[in-house]
Write a protein that holds these residues in place. Structure first.
Motif, short mmCIF file in Angstrom:
data_model
loop_
_atom_site.label_atom_id
_atom_site.label_comp_id
_atom_site.label_asym_id
_atom_site.label_seq_id
_atom_site.Cartn_x
_atom_site.Cartn_y
_atom_site.Cartn_z
N ILE A 122 9.01 0.81 -5.95
CA ILE A 122 8.65 2.34 -5.67
C ILE A 122 7.98 3.05 -6.47
CG2 ILE A 122 10.73 3.18 -7.00
CD1 ILE A 122 11.45 4.89 -4.33
N ARG A 123 7.68 2.45 -7.87
CA ARG A 123 6.65 3.21 -8.49
C ARG A 123 5.39 2.64 -8.50
NH1 ARG A 123 7.71 2.08 -13.42
NH2 ARG A 123 9.50 0.59 -13.25
N HIS A 124 5.50 1.08 -8.29
CA HIS A 124 4.06 0.41 -8.34
C HIS A 124 3.70 0.42 -6.99
CE1 HIS A 124 5.84 -0.40 -12.23
NE2 HIS A 124 4.77 -0.81 -12.77
N SER A 125 3.95 0.95 -5.85
CA SER A 125 3.51 0.74 -4.73
C SER A 125 2.15 1.45 -4.65
CB SER A 125 4.55 1.64 -3.84
OG SER A 125 3.64 1.58 -2.43
N LYS A 126 1.17 0.87 -3.96
CA LYS A 126 -0.08 1.27 -3.75
C LYS A 126 -0.22 2.49 -3.19
CE LYS A 126 -2.22 -2.31 -5.75
NZ LYS A 126 -2.84 -3.32 -5.11
N GLU A 127 0.51 3.02 -2.25
CA GLU A 127 0.91 4.23 -1.49
C GLU A 127 1.20 5.17 -2.78
OE1 GLU A 127 -0.59 4.37 1.13
OE2 GLU A 127 -0.81 2.31 1.04
N ASN A 128 2.07 4.72 -3.51
CA ASN A 128 2.58 5.78 -4.52
C ASN A 128 1.41 6.09 -5.59
OD1 ASN A 128 4.66 7.30 -6.04
ND2 ASN A 128 4.16 5.59 -7.44
N GLN A 129 0.73 5.09 -6.03
CA GLN A 129 -0.27 5.28 -6.99
C GLN A 129 -1.66 5.95 -6.78
OE1 GLN A 129 -1.45 1.23 -8.20
NE2 GLN A 129 0.42 0.66 -9.32
N ARG A 130 -1.81 6.04 -5.03
CA ARG A 130 -2.97 6.72 -4.55
C ARG A 130 -2.61 8.04 -4.53
NH1 ARG A 130 -4.00 2.54 0.22
NH2 ARG A 130 -5.05 0.89 -0.89
N GLU A 131 -1.38 8.64 -4.50
CA GLU A 131 -0.91 10.22 -4.60
C GLU A 131 -1.38 10.69 -5.91
OE1 GLU A 131 3.16 10.09 -3.44
OE2 GLU A 131 3.06 9.50 -1.26
N ARG A 132 -1.78 11.80 -5.80
CA ARG A 132 -1.86 12.51 -6.80
C ARG A 132 -1.04 13.78 -7.07
NH1 ARG A 132 -4.19 8.79 -7.18
NH2 ARG A 132 -6.68 8.39 -7.84
#
Length: 704
Positions: free
Chosen positions: A651-661
């Motif tokens: 849930i923390r390393h998801s690419k969709e999570n990383q793209r969020e600012r």
């Protein structure tokens, strides 16, 4: 002059504007109350669980090698389906569940698989990426559901590979008069532990390690080996069918031997649910779409041809098997070879045993080919450890996933029992089929992603600039006069269904889809449990049956009244929403036909693996203590690992999570005819709606 930035607070002209206060508030993040999360934080957490992966349809770029033709994909599918189901389950289902009507069970299972296969074919052609049901769920239903499906697909391949390896070992052992089993039991001993094998199967573990070695050498080598074994297997199947019809005795279907369907309709449907184990292999084609040379054409053709060949083989072989010898005298462990032995054709029994070994080897290759690619897709999305996304530079395969999960599969084959795993495998397969069919309906009624050229220069949607508000309002008027978007009511039906026209685009579709799934569950429960288990009176049974059927049909009509996406450049399922709806209904019906012990084990897998925190499973474990404590214990350990992987890492390393600012907000202005200006502030959408390349871009109307 109005200057609006995409991110941050807007610059407004002087004068009283109520929206200034909203803009100031929009730059602040939701805060956490001391000790308790705020409502906004809980909303953001739920949004994380349901975020979607961008639907990247046009790109063909991949770190894997696109080297598989339509023939390669077809033989991969045939090899994945024609194996242990033909040589093991045929005898088991015929003797214990359906009798000679096993051919009907295979036919119904094939039809249900065809409905699901069409859904896989549309997704595989539209999204040529590895991941299969996991990816299809991610782009349509959300991240948590995708992880749930991906976790169960991993379970499916692990159990399937281990079960087939043990069946392969048993067949080879039968050729040598069980000398391998006797030697192992003499020197190692016999285990009397439920859910575990009676003895460790070193031969099954060894063949899995050997197959993993071949798969790690590259897609071309795996495909060449699969070609060889599949051709041998198909030739031997043709031999079985021809010689079986020569030795057929119609008397074996007579009433003196118990009749054609000695277990009745319930036995046929129970056999159908188990026979799904035979058709789980076609999704290897969808999982391999990222390595196909022309996925838009090859994937649908390969799925249709391979499923047709496999269904024909199962039906014809089960027919000749029950015609050669009485169904009640079949040997479940090696039904075909034993049938030829008893008819005096011992040499044919050896050919059958050799063919079964070749066929099961293709299934092992299929499982070891697909499993690492599912893991690769999840790792590439950041939901599991990044090491599994490593692709070998020379062979261009996910070598780490192949080796790790090949060893894990070999360990399971060494210890676990085939009979305790087959139905547990079926429920995971049926659940994946249900989600894929639901995803088809969701995507068909969603607005299509912005069109872009397939070239590498296409980076996503580009914001448009308008010289004045009048230009914008004129464009809005033009769009409203154009054809309705997907999810909106068809114009021809608006005079008759005006009450649906007032709903937001997609709202009526979402409600109708929910009612469709709920009515499918209710209808299946009434058909299965409405008689003897619940002891419903006739009027109650009839009333529930009519109500659930009417709700199912009404939801279909509401869905059909809305506009769908229409594409000419790729394969699309005919008769949507009817085709995926029938797939949902049949899959749910077959899931409910499985035993209660299977559901208990599966529930523990889901509840602990996905929803574990804060749930009290004491009552559930106490209820199934007598029959399944030993069976659920090893699964609980594995599912706890799933809980740690997703909520602790994914849930923390998801690419969709990383793209969020975090902390960024977007400002949106809506102009009403009265001339007032209203500002709406919302969190920045993930890259599925706003590409990261545009993060710092500003948008300004040109001043006159």
């Amino acid at each position: 002059m109005l200057v609006r930035t995409r991110l941050g607070s807007p610059s407004l002209p002087s004068g009283p504007r109520r929206c200034q206060e909203l803009a100031c508030c929009s730059s602040q993040l939701p805060t956490m109350a001391r000790g308790l999360p705020s409502t906004a934080s809980l909303v953001r957490f739920c949004q994380k669980l349901n975020r979607l992966k961008p639907l990247e349809e046009s790109t063909m770029e991949t770190s894997l090698r696109r080297c598989l033709s339509t023939l390669d994909l077809t033989l991969l599918g045939v090899g994945g389906m024609v194996g242990s189901g033909l040589y093991v389950l045929t005898g088991t289902v015929a003797k214990e569940m359906a009798g000679p009507a096993v051919l009907v069970s295979f036919g119904v299972a094939a039809m249900a698989s065809l409905l699901a296969a069409l859904c896989y074919a549309e997704f595989g052609a539209r999204v040529p990426r590895t991941g299969s049901a996991y990816l299809f769920t991610y782009v349509s239903m959300g991240e948590l559901w995708a992880f749930l499906i991906g976790w169960n697909v991993l379970l499916e391949y692990l159990i399937g590979g281990a079960a087939v390896a043990r069946a392969w070992s048993a067949y080879l052992d039968a050729i040598f008069s069980h000398s391998i089993r006797n030697f192992t039991e003499t020197h190692v001993g016999i285990w009397q532990v439920p859910f575990l094998a009676h003895y460790p199967d070193f031969l099954a573990a060894g063949v899995l390690l050997l197959a993993a070695t071949f798969v790690s050498c590259g897609a071309r080598i795996s495909s060449w080996l699969n070609h060889t074994l599949s051709v041998i297997s198909l030739v031997i199947i043709l031999f079985i069918i021809i010689l079986g019809f020569v030795l057929a005795r119609p008397h074996n279907w007579s009433s003196e031997e118990g009749g054609f369907a000695p277990f009745g309709f319930s036995g046929i449907m129970a056999g159908t649910a188990t026979c799904f184990f035979a058709f789980v292999g076609f999704d290897v084609i969808a999982a391999s779409s990222e390595e196909a040379q022309n996925p838009k054409r090859a994937v649908p053709m390969a799925i249709a041809i391979s499923l047709g060949l496999a269904a024909g083989a199962y039906i014809l072989v089960s027919t000749v098997l029950t015609l050669m010898v009485p169904w009640h005298s079949l040997d479940p462990d090696s039904a075909l070879a034993d049938a030829f032995y008893r008819r005096g054709y011992s040499w044919a029994g050896f050919i059958v045993a050799a063919g079964s070994i070749c066929a099961m080897n293709t299934v092992l290759l299929s499982s070891l080919f697909s499993l690492p690619r599912i893991v690769y897709a999840m790792a590439a999305d950041g939901l599991i450890f990044q090491v599994f996304a490593h692709v070998h530079p020379r062979t261009q395969v996910p070598v780490v996933g192949i080796l790790v999960f090949g060893i894990l599969m070999a360990f399971l084959a060494l210890l676990l029992d085939l009979e305790a795993l087959v139905q547990f495998l079926s429920i995971g397969t049926l659940l994946a089929y249900t989600f894929v069919a639901t995803s088809i309906i969701v995507l068909r009624f969603q607005k299509a992603p912005p069109s872009s050229s397939p070239g590498p220069a296409s980076l996503g949607p580009v914001a448009k600039e308008y010289d004045s508000f009048s230009d914008h309002t004129q464009l809005v008027g033009t769009q409203q006069a154009s054809a309705p978007e997907p999810g909106q009511l068809r114009p021809a039906l608006r005079p008759y269904l005006g009450f649906l026209g007032g709903c937001k685009p997609g709202a009526a579709v979402a409600w109708a889809l929910g009612v469709l799934v709920a009515s499918a569950i209710t209808l299946s429960c009434v058909l299965i449990f409405g008689g003897s288990p619940l002891h419903l009176p006739l009027w109650g049974y009839t009333l529930l049956l009519l109500l659930s059927s009417v709700m199912f049909l009404l939801s279909l009509l509401v869905l059909g009244a809305h506009q769908q996406q229409r594409r000419q450049d790729t394969f699309q399922i005919p008769m949507v929403p009817l085709t995926p709806a029938l797939s949902i209904l049949l899959n749910i019906f077959l899931m409910l036909k499985l035993s209660s012990l299977t559901w208990l084990r599966f529930s523990v897998w889901l509840l602990i693996g996905e929803w574990g925190p804060g749930w009290d499973l004491g009552g559930l474990q106490e209820e199934g203590k007598q029959g399944s404590r030993a069976g659920t214990a090893p699964q609980a350990c594995v599912t706890l690992a799933g809980l740690v992987v997703y909520f602790g890492y994914g849930i923390r390393h998801s690419k969709e999570n990383q793209r969020e600012r975090p902390g960024l907000t977007a400002t949106r202005y809506v102009v009403f005819p009265s001339g007032s200006l209203e500002e709406t502030v919302q969190a920045v959408q993930p890259p599925s709606h706003a590409p990261a390349q545009e993060t710092g871009r500003t948008e300004q109307p040109i001043s006159p």
